[in-house]
Design a protein around this motif. Structure first.
Motif, mmCIF file in Angstrom:
data_model
loop_
_atom_site.group_PDB
_atom_site.id
_atom_site.type_symbol
_atom_site.label_atom_id
_atom_site.label_comp_id
_atom_site.label_asym_id
_atom_site.label_seq_id
_atom_site.Cartn_x
_atom_site.Cartn_y
_atom_site.Cartn_z
ATOM 1 N N GLY A 26 32.984 12.738 -40.437
ATOM 2 C CA GLY A 26 31.670 13.071 -39.902
ATOM 3 C C GLY A 26 30.765 13.635 -40.982
ATOM 4 N N PHE A 27 29.487 13.714 -40.662
ATOM 5 C CA PHE A 27 28.549 14.379 -41.559
ATOM 6 C C PHE A 27 27.446 15.007 -40.738
ATOM 7 C CE2 PHE A 27 27.451 9.843 -41.542
ATOM 8 C CZ PHE A 27 26.096 9.842 -41.264
ATOM 9 N N TRP A 28 26.846 16.044 -41.301
ATOM 10 C CA TRP A 28 25.786 16.803 -40.646
ATOM 11 C C TRP A 28 24.566 16.830 -41.537
ATOM 12 C CZ3 TRP A 28 26.217 18.805 -35.757
ATOM 13 C CH2 TRP A 28 27.496 18.736 -35.185
ATOM 14 N N ILE A 29 23.418 16.624 -40.928
ATOM 15 C CA ILE A 29 22.145 16.628 -41.620
ATOM 16 C C ILE A 29 21.327 17.788 -41.047
ATOM 17 C CG2 ILE A 29 20.080 15.291 -42.146
ATOM 18 C CD1 ILE A 29 22.647 13.934 -43.163
ATOM 19 N N ILE B 14 27.061 13.551 -36.924
ATOM 20 C CA ILE B 14 27.608 12.238 -36.635
ATOM 21 C C ILE B 14 29.120 12.369 -36.799
ATOM 22 C CG2 ILE B 14 27.708 9.820 -37.328
ATOM 23 C CD1 ILE B 14 24.684 12.000 -38.036
ATOM 24 N N CYS B 15 29.873 12.161 -35.727
ATOM 25 C CA CYS B 15 31.310 12.420 -35.721
ATOM 26 C C CYS B 15 32.082 11.188 -35.293
ATOM 27 C CB CYS B 15 31.629 13.550 -34.752
ATOM 28 S SG CYS B 15 30.664 15.040 -35.031
ATOM 29 N N GLN B 16 33.131 10.898 -36.029
ATOM 30 C CA GLN B 16 33.970 9.755 -35.699
ATOM 31 C C GLN B 16 34.796 10.013 -34.439
ATOM 32 O OE1 GLN B 16 36.710 8.666 -38.828
ATOM 33 N NE2 GLN B 16 36.431 6.512 -38.343
ATOM 34 N N GLU B 17 35.223 11.235 -34.241
ATOM 35 C CA GLU B 17 35.980 11.615 -33.049
ATOM 36 C C GLU B 17 35.058 12.381 -32.115
ATOM 37 O OE1 GLU B 17 39.055 10.719 -32.185
ATOM 38 O OE2 GLU B 17 39.157 9.546 -34.028
ATOM 39 N N PRO B 18 34.529 11.733 -31.097
ATOM 40 C CA PRO B 18 33.588 12.408 -30.203
ATOM 41 C C PRO B 18 34.183 13.645 -29.551
ATOM 42 C CG PRO B 18 33.574 10.049 -29.810
ATOM 43 C CD PRO B 18 34.724 10.338 -30.732
ATOM 44 N N LEU B 19 33.465 14.736 -29.630
ATOM 45 C CA LEU B 19 33.868 15.982 -29.004
ATOM 46 C C LEU B 19 34.053 15.795 -27.502
ATOM 47 C CD1 LEU B 19 34.231 19.105 -29.464
ATOM 48 C CD2 LEU B 19 31.823 19.295 -28.836
ATOM 49 N N ILE C 151 24.690 2.937 -37.830
ATOM 50 C CA ILE C 151 25.825 2.184 -38.385
ATOM 51 C C ILE C 151 27.151 2.921 -38.181
ATOM 52 C CG2 ILE C 151 26.761 1.224 -40.530
ATOM 53 C CD1 ILE C 151 23.896 0.390 -41.197
ATOM 54 N N PRO C 152 27.375 4.139 -38.256
ATOM 55 C CA PRO C 152 26.731 5.211 -39.019
ATOM 56 C C PRO C 152 27.308 5.285 -40.431
ATOM 57 C CG PRO C 152 28.432 6.158 -37.658
ATOM 58 C CD PRO C 152 28.452 4.655 -37.428
ATOM 59 N N GLU C 153 26.451 5.700 -41.350
ATOM 60 C CA GLU C 153 26.895 5.824 -42.733
ATOM 61 C C GLU C 153 26.017 6.817 -43.479
ATOM 62 O OE1 GLU C 153 26.617 1.781 -44.135
ATOM 63 O OE2 GLU C 153 24.500 1.988 -44.584
ATOM 64 N N PHE C 154 26.564 7.336 -44.545
ATOM 65 C CA PHE C 154 25.853 8.279 -45.412
ATOM 66 C C PHE C 154 25.860 7.685 -46.808
ATOM 67 C CE2 PHE C 154 25.844 12.106 -48.144
ATOM 68 C CZ PHE C 154 24.610 12.600 -47.771
ATOM 69 N N ASN C 155 24.674 7.395 -47.342
ATOM 70 C CA ASN C 155 24.521 6.728 -48.636
ATOM 71 C C ASN C 155 25.357 5.453 -48.720
ATOM 72 O OD1 ASN C 155 22.893 8.975 -49.404
ATOM 73 N ND2 ASN C 155 23.386 8.515 -51.526
ATOM 74 N N GLY C 156 25.353 4.700 -47.634
ATOM 75 C CA GLY C 156 26.068 3.428 -47.603
ATOM 76 C C GLY C 156 27.564 3.553 -47.375
ATOM 77 N N ILE C 157 28.055 4.759 -47.159
ATOM 78 C CA ILE C 157 29.486 4.993 -46.981
ATOM 79 C C ILE C 157 29.749 5.246 -45.493
ATOM 80 C CG2 ILE C 157 31.439 6.438 -47.629
ATOM 81 C CD1 ILE C 157 29.725 7.161 -50.173
ATOM 82 N N PRO C 158 30.538 4.395 -44.860
ATOM 83 C CA PRO C 158 30.762 4.547 -43.420
ATOM 84 C C PRO C 158 31.766 5.646 -43.094
ATOM 85 C CG PRO C 158 32.033 2.704 -44.243
ATOM 86 C CD PRO C 158 31.212 3.219 -45.408
#
Length: 182
Positions: A77-80, A157-162, A29-36
């Motif tokens: 972005g977020f990292w898992i 997951i990053c909004q601004e692709p490296l 989607i990408p999202e973390f706990n429903g938060i985009p």
């Protein structure tokens, strides 16, 4: 005193962790706990006060998660984390990870079959310590860090692709042209 000095301006200082915390991350989607991505950063206040702010991310070591905050106070972005021992204080993420609504079993994924789920990778960068597989989408990038044996260490997951940046592509030796207009 040190808390005041080192945490001054940290927006998570007054946040309290939710007592019924259940984590889920969707890669498509990408999202973390429903938060985009792109949502206001304060929407992740349920995580509570961060353990550290490192490399532009608010780190939650015991959760195996870090959340990047942009200069305009949005989630960028977020990292898992899946192999905590490779990331100093991070423990292994215990939440759910999904792709197209289906849970992913990270223990069954590796460098050889990851593209079966995420589609063809754009680039694989390998050095003496690890490999990073880059998956590009029109509005975000997934980076999958892997051990040299191909086991997943963490997802980013990053909004601004490296790799949208020509300088980063050159530094990594990327020979493919960029695929999306930015």
């Amino acid at each position: 005193m040190f808390d005041f000095l080192f945490r001054r301006g940290n927006p998570t200082n007054d946040w309290q962790r939710s007592s019924h915390l259940k984590l889920t991350a969707s890669l498509d989607i990408p999202e973390f706990n429903g938060i985009p991505l792109g949502a206001p950063f304060e929407r992740v206040s349920f995580l509570g006060r961060d353990d550290a702010f490192e490399f532009g991310a608010h780190c939650y070591h015991d959760l195996g998660v870090s959340v990047e905050r942009s200069s305009d106070n949005k989630i960028s972005g977020f990292w898992i984390v899946y192999v905590g021992e490779d990331y100093d204080k991070f423990q292994t993420y215990q939440g759910e990870l999904t792709w197209q609504g289906e849970p992913l079993d990270v223990n069954k994924l590796n460098q050889d079959n990851l593209s079966d789920v995420l589609g063809p990778r754009y680039w694989l960068d390998t050095d003496e310590d690890e490999s990073i597989a880059f998956y590009e989408f029109p509005t975000y990038e997934i980076q999958v860090e892997l051990t040299l044996s191909g086991k997943i260490k963490r997802f980013g997951i990053c909004q601004e692709p490296l790799l949208a940046d020509p300088q980063h592509r050159e530094a990594l030796g990327v020979t493919k042209p960029w695929i999306y207009d930015r």
